[in-house]
Each structure stands twice: as structure tokens, then as C-alpha cells.
Design a protein around this motif. Sequence first.
Motif, PDB file in Angstrom:
ATOM      1  N   UNK A   6       4.459 -15.156  -8.149  1.00 18.51           N
ATOM      2  CA  UNK A   6       5.492 -16.063  -8.663  1.00 18.51           C
ATOM      3  C   UNK A   6       6.684 -16.142  -7.733  1.00 18.51           C
ATOM      4  N   UNK A   7       6.403 -16.221  -6.433  1.00 21.16           N
ATOM      5  CA  UNK A   7       7.470 -16.270  -5.448  1.00 21.16           C
ATOM      6  C   UNK A   7       8.099 -17.651  -5.423  1.00 21.16           C
ATOM      7  N   UNK A   8       9.379 -17.712  -5.125  1.00 16.17           N
ATOM      8  CA  UNK A   8      10.076 -18.992  -5.113  1.00 16.17           C
ATOM      9  C   UNK A   8      10.310 -19.446  -3.675  1.00 16.17           C
ATOM     10  N   UNK A   9      11.361 -18.960  -3.042  1.00 17.95           N
ATOM     11  CA  UNK A   9      11.693 -19.446  -1.712  1.00 17.95           C
ATOM     12  C   UNK A   9      11.328 -18.446  -0.619  1.00 17.95           C
ATOM     13  N   UNK A  10      11.394 -17.138  -0.924  1.00 17.31           N
ATOM     14  CA  UNK A  10      11.190 -16.112   0.091  1.00 17.31           C
ATOM     15  C   UNK A  10       9.845 -15.416  -0.090  1.00 17.31           C
ATOM     16  N   UNK A  11       9.280 -14.995   1.035  1.00 21.40           N
ATOM     17  CA  UNK A  11       7.986 -14.303   1.042  1.00 21.40           C
ATOM     18  C   UNK A  11       8.136 -12.996   1.806  1.00 21.40           C
ATOM     19  N   UNK A  12       7.525 -11.927   1.283  1.00 26.88           N
ATOM     20  CA  UNK A  12       7.502 -10.650   2.001  1.00 26.88           C
ATOM     21  C   UNK A  12       6.533 -10.793   3.173  1.00 26.88           C
ATOM     22  N   UNK A  13       7.088 -10.976   4.371  1.00 33.10           N
ATOM     23  CA  UNK A  13       6.280 -11.237   5.556  1.00 33.10           C
ATOM     24  C   UNK A  13       5.385 -10.062   5.899  1.00 33.10           C
ATOM     25  N   UNK A  14       5.882  -8.834   5.735  1.00 30.46           N
ATOM     26  CA  UNK A  14       5.082  -7.660   6.077  1.00 30.46           C
ATOM     27  C   UNK A  14       3.812  -7.587   5.225  1.00 30.46           C
ATOM     28  N   UNK A  15       3.941  -7.847   3.921  1.00 29.91           N
ATOM     29  CA  UNK A  15       2.762  -7.816   3.052  1.00 29.91           C
ATOM     30  C   UNK A  15       1.762  -8.907   3.422  1.00 29.91           C
ATOM     31  N   UNK A  16       2.285 -10.085   3.689  1.00 33.09           N
ATOM     32  CA  UNK A  16       1.427 -11.228   4.015  1.00 33.09           C
ATOM     33  C   UNK A  16       0.651 -11.001   5.318  1.00 33.09           C
ATOM     34  N   UNK A  17       1.346 -10.538   6.368  1.00 32.33           N
ATOM     35  CA  UNK A  17       0.683 -10.325   7.658  1.00 32.33           C
ATOM     36  C   UNK A  17      -0.317  -9.172   7.601  1.00 32.33           C
ATOM     37  N   UNK A  18       0.010  -8.130   6.840  1.00 27.72           N
ATOM     38  CA  UNK A  18      -0.935  -7.014   6.695  1.00 27.72           C
ATOM     39  C   UNK A  18      -2.221  -7.489   6.017  1.00 27.72           C
ATOM     40  N   UNK A  19      -2.068  -8.360   5.032  1.00 21.67           N
ATOM     41  CA  UNK A  19      -3.225  -8.914   4.331  1.00 21.67           C
ATOM     42  C   UNK A  19      -4.088  -9.756   5.275  1.00 21.67           C
ATOM     43  N   UNK A  20      -3.436 -10.558   6.104  1.00 24.52           N
ATOM     44  CA  UNK A  20      -4.172 -11.391   7.061  1.00 24.52           C
ATOM     45  C   UNK A  20      -4.914 -10.517   8.072  1.00 24.52           C
ATOM     46  N   UNK A  21      -4.245  -9.486   8.592  1.00 24.20           N
ATOM     47  CA  UNK A  21      -4.860  -8.599   9.584  1.00 24.20           C
ATOM     48  C   UNK A  21      -6.118  -7.931   9.027  1.00 24.20           C
ATOM     49  N   UNK A  22      -6.033  -7.493   7.766  1.00 23.32           N
ATOM     50  CA  UNK A  22      -7.182  -6.827   7.148  1.00 23.32           C
ATOM     51  C   UNK A  22      -8.362  -7.784   6.999  1.00 23.32           C
ATOM     52  N   UNK A  23      -8.086  -9.034   6.641  1.00 21.28           N
ATOM     53  CA  UNK A  23      -9.168 -10.007   6.463  1.00 21.28           C
ATOM     54  C   UNK A  23      -9.809 -10.378   7.794  1.00 21.28           C
ATOM     55  N   UNK A  24      -8.987 -10.456   8.855  1.00 28.84           N
ATOM     56  CA  UNK A  24      -9.549 -10.775  10.181  1.00 28.84           C
ATOM     57  C   UNK A  24     -10.447  -9.648  10.658  1.00 28.84           C
ATOM     58  N   UNK A  25     -10.022  -8.408  10.443  1.00 28.42           N
ATOM     59  CA  UNK A  25     -10.847  -7.267  10.845  1.00 28.42           C
ATOM     60  C   UNK A  25     -12.195  -7.310  10.127  1.00 28.42           C
ATOM     61  N   UNK A  26     -12.159  -7.671   8.850  1.00 26.71           N
ATOM     62  CA  UNK A  26     -13.402  -7.753   8.080  1.00 26.71           C
ATOM     63  C   UNK A  26     -14.321  -8.852   8.604  1.00 26.71           C
ATOM     64  N   UNK A  27     -13.726 -10.001   8.971  1.00 25.89           N
ATOM     65  CA  UNK A  27     -14.552 -11.143   9.388  1.00 25.89           C
ATOM     66  C   UNK A  27     -14.984 -11.076  10.852  1.00 25.89           C
ATOM     67  N   UNK A  28     -14.228 -10.321  11.686  1.00 25.45           N
ATOM     68  CA  UNK A  28     -14.541 -10.280  13.120  1.00 25.45           C
ATOM     69  C   UNK A  28     -15.265  -9.010  13.536  1.00 25.45           C
TER      70      UNK A  28
END
Length: 391
Positions: free
Chosen positions: A251-273
Amino acid sequence: MEVSSGKKTGTPSPLTDFSQENLRLLLDTIEGITHTREFKAVLNESLEAVRLVMESEASSLMLLDEDSGELQLRISTGPVSEEVAGKRIPKNKGIAGWVVRNRSPYITNDTSKSPEFFGELSEGFRTRNVICLPLINRDDEVIGVVQALNKKEDKDFNESDIPVFEALADHITIAIERTRYVDYLHLRLKEKDVLVAEMNHRIKNNLLALNTLLSIELEGINDETSSRILKNMDRRINSMFDLHNMLIEKNLEKQVRLDNYLEQIAAKIQESMGHIFSDAEITFSGDQIEVSQEQALRCGLILNELIVNIYKHAFTESDEEGEIRVRLEKGEDKVKLNVSDNGVGLPESSDAGNKDSMGMWIVEELSEKMGASIDVVSKKGTRFVISFPMK
């Protein structure tokens, strides 16, 4: 004694009968009302102010209901305040109705002799005398009335009370209008948030549908180049999907926790690559940083391109173990995204060093939109440093 004033609210009477102590109390009260921000709190502050300043046993505030045209008792003080709260009277009845119609103050010191007195709203309280004033807004519209009931020590209300009560009523009206407008803005913001949440939900569903279609197409493609292009597109779509999913779930409005978002992306790339180099491990570390949705999306796409390029070009079959390190650092006014590896370094032919390639073109374009700088160091592996202003 009964007094009804036909003169316009604000016509002054001498204040000599009003004590200096009560005048100081009036000023303090006005200041308190002025600084109150919530509508209900404004009503509470206002009625307590009326009771104290006018030295009355009880006080009440009625507002006009625009739909029904009735006067609704929104709040009161005194011994039967809870019992009478919310009661309504026709705007053409009673002392309050007279004040609304005539837009003038009304005083009676014997309600039994007042032809305008509507009657008691509660059997537990007897109204002896009343002073009632209209609440007139900046558009010269009557929005309600405020009244003090039963002056203490069996004293009478008189015309010298009117200017002081008018001053208080004016500030009560301003405070009511201001907090109503603030509440209206809050409602509009909530409506906007609902629309944004719905938009994110629709985008997420569309990205999911697109991702599914790409997966189906990939199953039937044997050409290596076409397959690689579609897989790259699939990962980019996944990065955008993750952001919109985060916006919906948290339920985020204007701001996003960048650290959480990038960590999530990194984990998914490791899984797919992992099929390219299964011994490569991604480690993520970073400061807690909040950025705009737009910055988060661009930064996520940049990280996707950089890590995919590392998987493709940094490691050889002879490498026993690969390391990919992602570090997010928060400065005074800038954010640094460090992406490094312990691979073979940066060959000229790789996507990472070739700005004409799709991957680096995306990195360059997104970095420019973020106002970011890119530093590349190729020594004992490759390190990318993306620095961008925090928004």
C-alpha cells in the motif's frame, strides 16, 4: 428581558462590561482554535471556549445540513451533552432558526416568555436564558449557529456580551471552514490513492499477461538469438512487475524502499540466470533508502541489465566460483548503486562495454533520465557505480 438584534453581526458594542481577564481568555481561546487542525477537535475547542468565555453552564453548536435543510446539533457542552448530541430542528423553528433567518444575534433571559423558544431538547436540563449568534462564512452564507445557555450565578446575558461572542463566533466559523476544506482535500487524496492502487493493479495484471505470453512463445522458439531477446524482455517485464506488486501489497503511496526492491530483483535474476553459471552468487547490502516510484523503476531496470550482462560475460567455465556484489549507499543528497563482480573484466566486445548494445543503451538512457552518472572500473573484475540525486 428579551433582545433580538436586527443589526448585522459585527456591529460593535462597548467592551467595558467585559473583564480584562475574560478578554485575555478570549484571545487565548481564539489562538487555540486557530491552531486546531481536525474538524471534530475544532468543534470541541470551540464549544469549550464558548462556555468559558461566556461564563455559561452549557453551550451548543448547530450546523446546517445542506441536504435536509435542518439544523443539526453537532456538539454541546453541559450536563446533558451526550443525550442531545445529533438532534435536529427545522431551520425555521426555535431561536436557532430565527437567528439563521434573520442573520442576527438573539438574547432572551426568560425562555418561558420567548415566542421563538422551541422547547427543551432534554428533560434533564432547563434553559433559563440564551444568547445565540449566526456563523457566517466568507461567502456571506449562514452555515449554522452557536449559543451559550444559562449564564452562571443566575446572571443575565446582555448586549455588551454580543461583540465578544461575535469575535469568538467569527473565528469559530473560519476554523470550521478551514478544517472542512482540509477534510475535503484529504478525501480527494484518498480517492486519488484508490485510483493509483487500481492503476497499479491493472498494470500488474497486464504485465503478468505479457509475461505469460512471452513464456508461451519461448517454448516454441528454437532460434538462439530470438530466444535470447525474448528472455531479456521477460526479465525486464519481471522487474516492472515486481515494483507494481510491491506498491499494491505494501500500500505504498509516493515513496518506495529502494533497498528492498533491488534485493528482490537481484534474487529473482539469480534464480533465472543460474543455468548460465550456477556457481555465481549475488550478495546484496545497502542502506535503507526511500525514493520515488519513478526512480525505483528506473533503478531496478538498470540493475537488471547490469547483472544480466555480468552473468553473460564476466565468468568462464574455468572459474570455480563467481561473486556478484550489489551495494546501495546513501549520501547526503545522492544515492550510489555499486554493482561489481570478480570475473574476467570488461572485454571490448561485451554488451557491458558496447553502448550500441540494447543492454547498455537501456542503462545509458535510464541513467540520463535520472540525472545519474556512470563510472566503470575494470580491474580484478568489473565495477559499475551509478550515482543519482535522491528524490
